[in-house]
Design a protein around this motif. Structure first.
Motif, PDB file in Angstrom:
ATOM      1  N   VAL A 150      -9.064 -12.887   5.001  1.00  0.00           N
ATOM      2  CA  VAL A 150      -8.118 -11.775   4.931  1.00  0.00           C
ATOM      3  C   VAL A 150      -7.697 -11.522   3.491  1.00  0.00           C
ATOM      4  O   VAL A 150      -7.416 -10.386   3.094  1.00  0.00           O
ATOM      5  CB  VAL A 150      -6.893 -12.056   5.820  1.00  0.00           C
ATOM      6  N   GLY A 151      -7.673 -12.578   2.686  1.00  0.00           N
ATOM      7  CA  GLY A 151      -7.287 -12.435   1.286  1.00  0.00           C
ATOM      8  C   GLY A 151      -8.240 -11.577   0.482  1.00  0.00           C
ATOM      9  O   GLY A 151      -7.891 -11.103  -0.605  1.00  0.00           O
ATOM     10  N   GLY A 152      -9.444 -11.368   1.007  1.00  0.00           N
ATOM     11  CA  GLY A 152     -10.412 -10.525   0.314  1.00  0.00           C
ATOM     12  C   GLY A 152     -10.208  -9.053   0.561  1.00  0.00           C
ATOM     13  O   GLY A 152     -10.878  -8.220  -0.071  1.00  0.00           O
ATOM     14  N   LEU A 153      -9.301  -8.701   1.472  1.00  0.00           N
ATOM     15  CA  LEU A 153      -9.025  -7.297   1.755  1.00  0.00           C
ATOM     16  C   LEU A 153      -8.023  -6.735   0.756  1.00  0.00           C
ATOM     17  O   LEU A 153      -7.082  -7.418   0.359  1.00  0.00           O
ATOM     18  CB  LEU A 153      -8.462  -7.138   3.171  1.00  0.00           C
ATOM     19  N   THR A 154      -8.212  -5.496   0.363  1.00  0.00           N
ATOM     20  CA  THR A 154      -7.197  -4.816  -0.433  1.00  0.00           C
ATOM     21  C   THR A 154      -6.010  -4.500   0.467  1.00  0.00           C
ATOM     22  O   THR A 154      -6.134  -4.499   1.703  1.00  0.00           O
ATOM     23  CB  THR A 154      -7.750  -3.505  -1.022  1.00  0.00           C
ATOM     24  N   PRO A 155      -4.840  -4.234  -0.110  1.00  0.00           N
ATOM     25  CA  PRO A 155      -3.690  -3.868   0.728  1.00  0.00           C
ATOM     26  C   PRO A 155      -3.978  -2.682   1.652  1.00  0.00           C
ATOM     27  O   PRO A 155      -3.567  -2.665   2.811  1.00  0.00           O
ATOM     28  CB  PRO A 155      -2.603  -3.525  -0.303  1.00  0.00           C
ATOM     29  N   ARG A 156      -4.713  -1.689   1.168  1.00  0.00           N
ATOM     30  CA  ARG A 156      -5.007  -0.536   2.004  1.00  0.00           C
ATOM     31  C   ARG A 156      -5.973  -0.916   3.127  1.00  0.00           C
ATOM     32  O   ARG A 156      -5.829  -0.467   4.264  1.00  0.00           O
ATOM     33  CB  ARG A 156      -5.581   0.601   1.154  1.00  0.00           C
ATOM     34  N   GLN A 202     -14.541  -6.120  17.683  1.00  0.00           N
ATOM     35  CA  GLN A 202     -14.373  -7.421  17.043  1.00  0.00           C
ATOM     36  C   GLN A 202     -13.205  -7.400  16.062  1.00  0.00           C
ATOM     37  O   GLN A 202     -12.513  -8.402  15.897  1.00  0.00           O
ATOM     38  CB  GLN A 202     -15.658  -7.820  16.325  1.00  0.00           C
ATOM     39  N   ALA A 203     -12.980  -6.256  15.416  1.00  0.00           N
ATOM     40  CA  ALA A 203     -11.870  -6.153  14.474  1.00  0.00           C
ATOM     41  C   ALA A 203     -10.527  -6.322  15.181  1.00  0.00           C
ATOM     42  O   ALA A 203      -9.616  -6.992  14.674  1.00  0.00           O
ATOM     43  CB  ALA A 203     -11.917  -4.815  13.740  1.00  0.00           C
ATOM     44  N   VAL A 204     -10.381  -5.709  16.354  1.00  0.00           N
ATOM     45  CA  VAL A 204      -9.136  -5.849  17.116  1.00  0.00           C
ATOM     46  C   VAL A 204      -8.912  -7.307  17.515  1.00  0.00           C
ATOM     47  O   VAL A 204      -7.821  -7.854  17.349  1.00  0.00           O
ATOM     48  CB  VAL A 204      -9.162  -4.944  18.373  1.00  0.00           C
ATOM     49  N   ILE A 205      -9.953  -7.935  18.048  1.00  0.00           N
ATOM     50  CA  ILE A 205      -9.827  -9.332  18.458  1.00  0.00           C
ATOM     51  C   ILE A 205      -9.482 -10.207  17.258  1.00  0.00           C
ATOM     52  O   ILE A 205      -8.595 -11.064  17.323  1.00  0.00           O
ATOM     53  CB  ILE A 205     -11.125  -9.811  19.135  1.00  0.00           C
ATOM     54  N   PHE A 206     -10.164  -9.983  16.131  1.00  0.00           N
ATOM     55  CA  PHE A 206      -9.900 -10.757  14.915  1.00  0.00           C
ATOM     56  C   PHE A 206      -8.446 -10.603  14.481  1.00  0.00           C
ATOM     57  O   PHE A 206      -7.773 -11.588  14.149  1.00  0.00           O
ATOM     58  CB  PHE A 206     -10.829 -10.300  13.790  1.00  0.00           C
ATOM     59  N   ALA A 207      -7.952  -9.366  14.481  1.00  0.00           N
ATOM     60  CA  ALA A 207      -6.599  -9.111  13.990  1.00  0.00           C
ATOM     61  C   ALA A 207      -5.555  -9.868  14.790  1.00  0.00           C
ATOM     62  O   ALA A 207      -4.597 -10.421  14.230  1.00  0.00           O
ATOM     63  CB  ALA A 207      -6.309  -7.610  14.022  1.00  0.00           C
ATOM     64  N   TYR A 208      -5.740  -9.938  16.116  1.00  0.00           N
ATOM     65  CA  TYR A 208      -4.754 -10.620  16.953  1.00  0.00           C
ATOM     66  C   TYR A 208      -4.969 -12.127  16.989  1.00  0.00           C
ATOM     67  O   TYR A 208      -4.016 -12.908  16.931  1.00  0.00           O
ATOM     68  CB  TYR A 208      -4.759 -10.033  18.367  1.00  0.00           C
ATOM     69  N   GLU A 209      -6.224 -12.557  17.074  1.00  0.00           N
ATOM     70  CA  GLU A 209      -6.478 -13.995  17.130  1.00  0.00           C
ATOM     71  C   GLU A 209      -6.138 -14.684  15.811  1.00  0.00           C
ATOM     72  O   GLU A 209      -5.770 -15.862  15.791  1.00  0.00           O
ATOM     73  CB  GLU A 209      -7.929 -14.263  17.508  1.00  0.00           C
ATOM     74  N   SER A 210      -6.273 -13.966  14.709  1.00  0.00           N
ATOM     75  CA  SER A 210      -5.986 -14.555  13.399  1.00  0.00           C
ATOM     76  C   SER A 210      -4.494 -14.537  13.079  1.00  0.00           C
ATOM     77  O   SER A 210      -4.049 -15.214  12.154  1.00  0.00           O
ATOM     78  CB  SER A 210      -6.736 -13.789  12.307  1.00  0.00           C
ATOM     79  N   GLY A 211      -3.725 -13.753  13.839  1.00  0.00           N
ATOM     80  CA  GLY A 211      -2.298 -13.642  13.561  1.00  0.00           C
ATOM     81  C   GLY A 211      -1.974 -12.574  12.540  1.00  0.00           C
ATOM     82  O   GLY A 211      -0.812 -12.411  12.166  1.00  0.00           O
ATOM     83  N   LEU A 212      -2.993 -11.838  12.066  1.00  0.00           N
ATOM     84  CA  LEU A 212      -2.727 -10.773  11.103  1.00  0.00           C
ATOM     85  C   LEU A 212      -1.818  -9.713  11.712  1.00  0.00           C
ATOM     86  O   LEU A 212      -0.964  -9.137  11.057  1.00  0.00           O
ATOM     87  CB  LEU A 212      -4.044 -10.134  10.651  1.00  0.00           C
ATOM     88  N   VAL A 213      -1.998  -9.467  12.998  1.00  0.00           N
ATOM     89  CA  VAL A 213      -1.143  -8.544  13.739  1.00  0.00           C
ATOM     90  C   VAL A 213      -0.591  -9.308  14.937  1.00  0.00           C
ATOM     91  O   VAL A 213      -1.305 -10.060  15.590  1.00  0.00           O
ATOM     92  CB  VAL A 213      -1.925  -7.309  14.212  1.00  0.00           C
ATOM     93  N   ARG A 214       0.679  -9.112  15.214  1.00  0.00           N
ATOM     94  CA  ARG A 214       1.326  -9.738  16.348  1.00  0.00           C
ATOM     95  C   ARG A 214       1.649  -8.724  17.414  1.00  0.00           C
ATOM     96  O   ARG A 214       1.910  -7.561  17.114  1.00  0.00           O
ATOM     97  CB  ARG A 214       2.637 -10.429  15.929  1.00  0.00           C
ATOM     98  N   ALA A 215       1.619  -9.133  18.647  1.00  0.00           N
ATOM     99  CA  ALA A 215       2.034  -8.242  19.731  1.00  0.00           C
ATOM    100  C   ALA A 215       3.497  -7.874  19.546  1.00  0.00           C
ATOM    101  O   ALA A 215       4.287  -8.641  19.019  1.00  0.00           O
ATOM    102  CB  ALA A 215       1.833  -8.926  21.083  1.00  0.00           C
TER     103      ALA A 215
END
Length: 221
Positions: A150-156, A202-215
């Motif tokens: 995730v650290g490799g992503l830009t803020p946008r 896969q992006a949706v699953i990654f975002a939630y499983e990684s904790g980047l996005v919370r319910a």
């Protein structure tokens, strides 16, 4: 060039009905059929379709297992899972097996044709209802720390990933961020590449499983 489709379902009448719907379209052709998961793998490897319509409940090898087998091979087809059961268990198993779409057999012919075209084009059929149920599945679970990727992503890019995880389309993301839809498409493509993800599912699953996005609307900043 026509989109090549294989139909895998243990019910001959269902296969015949799907074939009738598909063959009304000039740009889609059925190149094979299978009556169980094992046969679906064999047929798909022989005729190399663009898309496999995969039933879940089939003898010998079920559709989800067959999906995992197919997607683990070189240059795999895209898979749309078809089921009569609108259950969370099947939904999550299908998504984690790598399916690019998930449709109920009661879906309209128009929806089926759209799904085939969308998936064949390299996108994922991510129905908002499916996104809602993925979000609900992670509600109340403690989120892990985001992985190093995730650290490799830009803020946008991270912002775009969060919006994708909320189920927004490219057009909706563009409106929310006041940018062009082509710009959003570029951001999504870079997110998928950097995180080594195949598609939006896969992006949706990654975002939630990684904790980047919370319910519940909370995101990790």
């Amino acid at each position: 060039m026509s989109i090549k489709v294989v139909i895998a379902d243990d019910q001959r009448m269902v296969r015949a009905g799907l074939r009738m719907v598909i063959e009304t379209e000039p740009d889609i052709v059925v190149v094979g059929e299978a009556g169980d998961g094992a046969e679906a793998v064999m047929v798909a490897r022989r005729v190399r379709p663009d898309v496999v319509l995969m039933d879940i409940a089939m003898p010998r090898q079920d559709g989800l297992s067959a999906t995992g087998t197919l997607l683990g091979s070189p240059n795999p087809p895209r898979v749309i899972v078809l089921t009569t059961f609108d259950s969370d268990e099947n939904l999550y198993r299908a998504l984690r097996a790598g399916a690019s779409g998930f449709l109920l057999k009661v879906s309209s012919p128009e929806h089926l044709i759209t799904a085939i075209r969308v998936v064949a084009a390299g996108e994922a059929l991510l129905d908002p209802a499916i996104t809602t149920r993925v979000i609900a599945a992670f509600a109340g679970q403690p989120g892990p720390l985001p992985p190093p990727e995730v650290g490799g992503l830009t803020p946008r890019e991270a912002e775009v990933l969060r919006l994708v995880a909320r189920g927004l389309s490219n057009a909706e993301i563009a409106a929310a961020l006041t940018v062009g839809e082509a710009t959003v498409k570029t951001h999504v493509a870079r997110v998928l590449m950097k995180l080594n993800l195949r598609d939006r599912v896969q992006a949706v699953i990654f975002a939630y499983e990684s904790g980047l996005v919370r319910a519940g609307g909370r995101s990790l900043e």
